[in-house]
Design a protein around this motif. Sequence first.
Motif, PDB file in Angstrom:
ATOM      1  N   GLY A 226       0.823  -1.210   0.000  1.00  0.00           N
ATOM      2  CA  GLY A 226       0.000   0.000   0.000  1.00  0.00           C
ATOM      3  C   GLY A 226       0.858   1.262   0.000  1.00  0.00           C
ATOM      4  O   GLY A 226       0.547   2.236  -0.685  1.00  0.00           O
ATOM      5  N   GLY A 266     -11.770   4.814  11.059  1.00  0.00           N
ATOM      6  CA  GLY A 266     -12.563   4.192  12.117  1.00  0.00           C
ATOM      7  C   GLY A 266     -13.677   5.062  12.670  1.00  0.00           C
ATOM      8  O   GLY A 266     -13.660   6.288  12.559  1.00  0.00           O
ATOM      9  N   THR A 472     -12.271  10.161  11.714  1.00  0.00           N
ATOM     10  CA  THR A 472     -12.784   9.271  10.656  1.00  0.00           C
ATOM     11  C   THR A 472     -12.252   9.733   9.302  1.00  0.00           C
ATOM     12  O   THR A 472     -12.293   8.974   8.331  1.00  0.00           O
TER      13      THR A 472
HETATM   14  P1  NAD Z   1      -6.256  -1.603   8.610  1.00  0.00           P
HETATM   15  O1  NAD Z   1      -6.038  -0.168   8.822  1.00  0.00           O
HETATM   16  O2  NAD Z   1      -5.452  -2.573   9.364  1.00  0.00           O
HETATM   17  O3  NAD Z   1      -6.033  -1.945   7.052  1.00  0.00           O
HETATM   18  C1  NAD Z   1      -6.786  -1.329   6.035  1.00  0.00           C
HETATM   19  C2  NAD Z   1      -6.021  -1.350   4.738  1.00  0.00           C
HETATM   20  O4  NAD Z   1      -4.930  -0.434   4.824  1.00  0.00           O
HETATM   21  C3  NAD Z   1      -5.381  -2.699   4.397  1.00  0.00           C
HETATM   22  O5  NAD Z   1      -5.473  -2.907   3.013  1.00  0.00           O
HETATM   23  C4  NAD Z   1      -3.939  -2.517   4.837  1.00  0.00           C
HETATM   24  O6  NAD Z   1      -3.027  -3.357   4.191  1.00  0.00           O
HETATM   25  C5  NAD Z   1      -3.712  -1.073   4.465  1.00  0.00           C
HETATM   26  N1  NAD Z   1      -2.654  -0.382   5.207  1.00  0.00           N
HETATM   27  C6  NAD Z   1      -2.406  -0.450   6.531  1.00  0.00           C
HETATM   28  N2  NAD Z   1      -1.378   0.376   6.856  1.00  0.00           N
HETATM   29  C7  NAD Z   1      -1.003   0.973   5.703  1.00  0.00           C
HETATM   30  C8  NAD Z   1       0.006   1.922   5.377  1.00  0.00           C
HETATM   31  N3  NAD Z   1       0.817   2.409   6.307  1.00  0.00           N
HETATM   32  N4  NAD Z   1       0.128   2.322   4.095  1.00  0.00           N
HETATM   33  C9  NAD Z   1      -0.711   1.843   3.153  1.00  0.00           C
HETATM   34  N5  NAD Z   1      -1.669   0.928   3.390  1.00  0.00           N
HETATM   35  C10 NAD Z   1      -1.815   0.506   4.660  1.00  0.00           C
HETATM   36  O7  NAD Z   1      -7.835  -1.863   8.851  1.00  0.00           O
HETATM   37  P2  NAD Z   1      -8.628  -3.246   8.897  1.00  0.00           P
HETATM   38  O8  NAD Z   1      -8.323  -3.953  10.164  1.00  0.00           O
HETATM   39  O9  NAD Z   1      -8.494  -3.981   7.606  1.00  0.00           O
HETATM   40  O10 NAD Z   1     -10.141  -2.705   8.938  1.00  0.00           O
HETATM   41  C11 NAD Z   1     -10.783  -2.269  10.099  1.00  0.00           C
HETATM   42  C12 NAD Z   1     -10.717  -0.760  10.224  1.00  0.00           C
HETATM   43  O11 NAD Z   1     -11.234  -0.134   9.048  1.00  0.00           O
HETATM   44  C13 NAD Z   1     -11.600  -0.244  11.353  1.00  0.00           C
HETATM   45  O12 NAD Z   1     -10.937   0.794  12.005  1.00  0.00           O
HETATM   46  C14 NAD Z   1     -12.838   0.265  10.625  1.00  0.00           C
HETATM   47  O13 NAD Z   1     -13.570   1.229  11.340  1.00  0.00           O
HETATM   48  C15 NAD Z   1     -12.231   0.818   9.382  1.00  0.00           C
HETATM   49  N6  NAD Z   1     -13.208   0.919   8.294  1.00  0.00           N
HETATM   50  C16 NAD Z   1     -13.678   2.164   7.972  1.00  0.00           C
HETATM   51  C17 NAD Z   1     -14.652   2.291   6.986  1.00  0.00           C
HETATM   52  C18 NAD Z   1     -15.219   3.637   6.634  1.00  0.00           C
HETATM   53  O14 NAD Z   1     -15.866   3.728   5.595  1.00  0.00           O
HETATM   54  N7  NAD Z   1     -15.032   4.667   7.432  1.00  0.00           N
HETATM   55  C19 NAD Z   1     -15.112   1.164   6.304  1.00  0.00           C
HETATM   56  C20 NAD Z   1     -14.586  -0.086   6.650  1.00  0.00           C
HETATM   57  C21 NAD Z   1     -13.627  -0.187   7.653  1.00  0.00           C
END
Ligand code: NAD
Length: 509
Positions: A226, A266, A472
Amino acid sequence: MTQALTERTTRELRDRTEMLLRGLGAVPPEPGSLPARTPITGGELASLPPSSIIDVDLAIGAADRAFREWRSVPAPQRAALVRRLAALLTEHQDELAELVTLEAGKITAEARGEVQEMIDICEFAIGLSRQLYGRTMPSERPGHRLMETWHPLGVVGVISAFNFPVAVWAWNTALALVCGDTVVWKPSETTPLTALACHTLLRRAAMEVGADPEVHQLIQGAAEVGTRLVDDPRVALVSATGSVRMGRTVAPRVAARFGRCLLELGGNNAAIVTPSADLDLAARAIVFAAAGTAGQRCTTMRRLIVHTSVVGPLLDRVAAAYRQLRVGNPLDEGVLVGPLINSQGYLGMQSALRRALEDGGELVCGGERVEGFGEDAFYVRPALVRMPAQTAVVREETFAPILYAMTYNDLDAAIELHNGVPQGLSSSLFTQDQREAERFLAADGSDCGIANINIGTSGAEIGGAFGGEKETGGGRESGSDSWKAYMRRATNTVNYSTELPLAQGIRFE
Ligand code: NAD
């Protein structure tokens, strides 16, 4: 379930996954170092090689080249690709939904709903392709026309989270494609197989309608993959969905190169229940919003702020419903709560519960692990906890089914408590008093991107703009005018007179 039985179930799920992938036209991947696990047993369904630095570079390069042609295809013609994708999704709805269940652990009804959401946003995008309106404004100068035009932006990098493994991709991709952008998608490393299936369907749709399949690229892997997308100046917009922690890293990196960011991070969503609320309706809405998807939605209800006069009857109703929830294999009919995604989700939940009890919280029901699915599968009973105050743990998002209940006496204080968290995604108020409802929706009411009356915090429709404020991230996706994030605006002034009047009446002679 004994270990042998768990292994047999995993084998069966693995075979089923391979069948589903083939049915969706995707070649099961060559083994690699990225495992695709099912939370149903915790076992491995497949593994695949993560994208290398060169793969990411090639993918962005291909999307950038494809953009140069795609931007000039008329938008209603671009919609033909999205129309075909919608047809394929409709045809394969059950298979794709089952894959979502296997990889993300969603119960069948919710997984089907997620694919339905993809079809809905495709329909929205098709209509939108004829409505990418710019305005015409009255010019202050005679013989001049002032207007704005919307143009495609470029390559859109989509980073998505595990809990909506396909819908969030569709929200971004359907809109980006009709807007004339091309897409490079980095799905969650936890759900690479559903991503492979979607990518295959989209490529097939492109070939069937004569569009360039290179308009969509898929790269797979964890955060470091990413990051390459985030840092590449050829990526005009990074649309990133995930945790606040991820957003904190991504946003400044994109800003440092003056790229655009659309953040969907989040939430810590609450409902206020007033004395006039229909408690039966409120309890039903609360149970779905707090326990559905095993508490793993960004819009999951995590806080309940209840008037002291109704707290007893409301919590009795919610606790009674919680005790009846069937927790188990999400493929089984009648199960309403599937597994947590992994051990991290489980440990996070247990640690939050411990902290809540240390803060004086009282566990009303739930919170315990449901055994019998193998040591690597994490099923829990949704927890209801009465809290004496909104302590630090309540102000954090714990991505698991914990609902913290607090009380209030005065609506202003309830709204202050409601807004007193760093996140600002979704919110609800249950009331039959119009004054209270309007107060909640007013400028000094809920500070969230989504504010509802008499429905829960989760389960938004695609027609509205989706997203939230504060931590968020401020992004908006899906309906309304969210499409504007995927385009660039040009303001055009045309002088059709023989004079050269200057704006603001300036004379330069
Ligand atoms: P996460 O942050 O661990 O990962 C999300 C995505 O980001 C993954 O594809 C991951 O590989 C990527 N990622 C992580 N760190 C990165 C970086 N430094 N650089 C680039 N890419 C990076 O989240 P998760 O555990 O997969 O999902 C749960 C979280 O997502 C919760 O906090 C939830 O509230 C949030 N969420 C928000 C929405 C919204 O629309 N606001 C929708 C769904 C989920």
